[in-house]
Design an enzyme around this catalytic site. Sequence first.
Site, PDB file in Angstrom:
ATOM      1  N   ASP A  89       0.851  -1.191   0.000  1.00  0.00           N
ATOM      2  CA  ASP A  89       0.000   0.000   0.000  1.00  0.00           C
ATOM      3  C   ASP A  89       0.885   1.239   0.000  1.00  0.00           C
ATOM      4  O   ASP A  89       1.799   1.360   0.832  1.00  0.00           O
ATOM      5  CB  ASP A  89      -0.905  -0.028   1.238  1.00  0.00           C
ATOM      6  CG  ASP A  89      -2.010   1.009   1.144  1.00  0.00           C
ATOM      7  OD1 ASP A  89      -1.702   2.188   0.879  1.00  0.00           O
ATOM      8  OD2 ASP A  89      -3.175   0.627   1.334  1.00  0.00           O
ATOM      9  N   TYR A 140       2.465  10.739 -13.344  1.00  0.00           N
ATOM     10  CA  TYR A 140       1.302  11.340 -14.011  1.00  0.00           C
ATOM     11  C   TYR A 140       0.611  12.325 -13.081  1.00  0.00           C
ATOM     12  O   TYR A 140       0.444  12.060 -11.881  1.00  0.00           O
ATOM     13  CB  TYR A 140       0.321  10.239 -14.449  1.00  0.00           C
ATOM     14  CG  TYR A 140       0.996   9.268 -15.363  1.00  0.00           C
ATOM     15  CD1 TYR A 140       1.141   9.551 -16.714  1.00  0.00           C
ATOM     16  CD2 TYR A 140       1.582   8.098 -14.861  1.00  0.00           C
ATOM     17  CE1 TYR A 140       1.830   8.688 -17.557  1.00  0.00           C
ATOM     18  CE2 TYR A 140       2.268   7.227 -15.687  1.00  0.00           C
ATOM     19  CZ  TYR A 140       2.390   7.535 -17.038  1.00  0.00           C
ATOM     20  OH  TYR A 140       3.084   6.684 -17.870  1.00  0.00           O
ATOM     21  N   TYR A 193      -8.107  16.636  -4.337  1.00  0.00           N
ATOM     22  CA  TYR A 193      -7.386  15.780  -5.279  1.00  0.00           C
ATOM     23  C   TYR A 193      -6.349  16.597  -6.058  1.00  0.00           C
ATOM     24  O   TYR A 193      -5.170  16.226  -6.120  1.00  0.00           O
ATOM     25  CB  TYR A 193      -8.384  15.119  -6.235  1.00  0.00           C
ATOM     26  CG  TYR A 193      -7.765  14.459  -7.438  1.00  0.00           C
ATOM     27  CD1 TYR A 193      -7.067  13.257  -7.323  1.00  0.00           C
ATOM     28  CD2 TYR A 193      -7.878  15.030  -8.712  1.00  0.00           C
ATOM     29  CE1 TYR A 193      -6.503  12.651  -8.437  1.00  0.00           C
ATOM     30  CE2 TYR A 193      -7.328  14.429  -9.829  1.00  0.00           C
ATOM     31  CZ  TYR A 193      -6.632  13.242  -9.691  1.00  0.00           C
ATOM     32  OH  TYR A 193      -6.067  12.646 -10.791  1.00  0.00           O
TER      33      TYR A 193
END
Length: 298
Positions: free
Chosen positions: A35, A98, A124
């Site tokens: 994770d 990205y 975000y």
Amino acid sequence: MKILLLGKAGQVGQELRHALPPLGQLVALGRGDGDLRDQDALLRTVAAHRPDIIINAAAYTAVDQAETDQNAAAQVNAQAVATLAAYAKDTHALLVHYSTDYVFDGNKSQPYTETDPPHPLNVYGATKLAGESAILASGCDALVFRCSWTYALHGKNFPATILRLARTRNRLDVVADQIGAPTPAALIADVTARAIVRHRHHPLPGGIYHLAASGATSWHALARYVVAGAAARGAALALTPDRIRPIASKDYPAAAKRPHNSRLDTTRLSDALGLRLPSWTEGMDRFLDQLSARGEFT
Ligand SMILES: NC(=O)c1ccc[n+]([C@@H]2O[C@H](COP(=O)([O-])OP(=O)(O)OC[C@H]3O[C@@H](n4cnc5c(N)ncnc54)[C@H](OP(=O)(O)O)[C@@H]3O)[C@@H](O)[C@H]2O)c1
């Protein structure tokens, strides 16, 4: 050359698994291998593989959920990226990463260039910007591709959602005042592979590059395009394009604010690589053809 791919199960990650093998030995990892919120484990995992290139296609991409899950979004989109950048700097590895059009507030009337100042409207976007900034501050060799409106045959994305709704709903309200370029994950993967090859032979100036299909549309016009295209390929749908109503963002309930203008100017990338970025309609037609060939419209 050893390439370590993180996020192998995502839209872009799955396409990279097709595009990268000719470039070198590929090790592809997903959430089951660790994770990204656990920075120590991430560092141990990356170090164990001794990659020449790290490609990070993993991200916390649930834009609305991030508004109330800020810590997890920051751990994955910013802290894990900072960890990768520090490792890349220490080991002289190339980091490919990205980012997103959501680093901008969308108030510009023209497409955004790499030098326009970012100003994210949501958590975000802010966490993705923090990830970019960590990479640039580390001084590692890095290529950061800011992408927009990504979709693929697999995974959660707007065209797939519209096609699902179109089977059962005979009316749909879709936001018409946000514009951008729907960009296939396969295009992102192909351009990534091309950029890596080019960078190995004639190093590109590092930093941020905008990577999106050319042209632009709204979510509303895109929904109509997808429904019309599916119907033309034989799909039996409850929805017709004329029953898709345009609405304003302010009338669509969402936790996160989104930019009205998500258009990215891709001149820096196309000049650097000498390539033509295909129009968003070419990608969408291919997507619909592929769905049709898979029997999804029968
Ligand atoms: N999708 C878009 O419209 C869009 C637009 C602009 C930019 N981008 C950027 O493009 C890149 C690729 O996006 P995408 O559409 O391929 O995203 P995606 O389909 O959501 O894939 C993201 C991947 O990251 C993995 N991941 C998330 N949290 C994790 C964690 N804590 N630990 C380990 N793995 C984790 C996910 O694992 P699971 O599969 O297990 O959930 C998933 O495989 C991202 O950097 C994204 O920010 C996307």
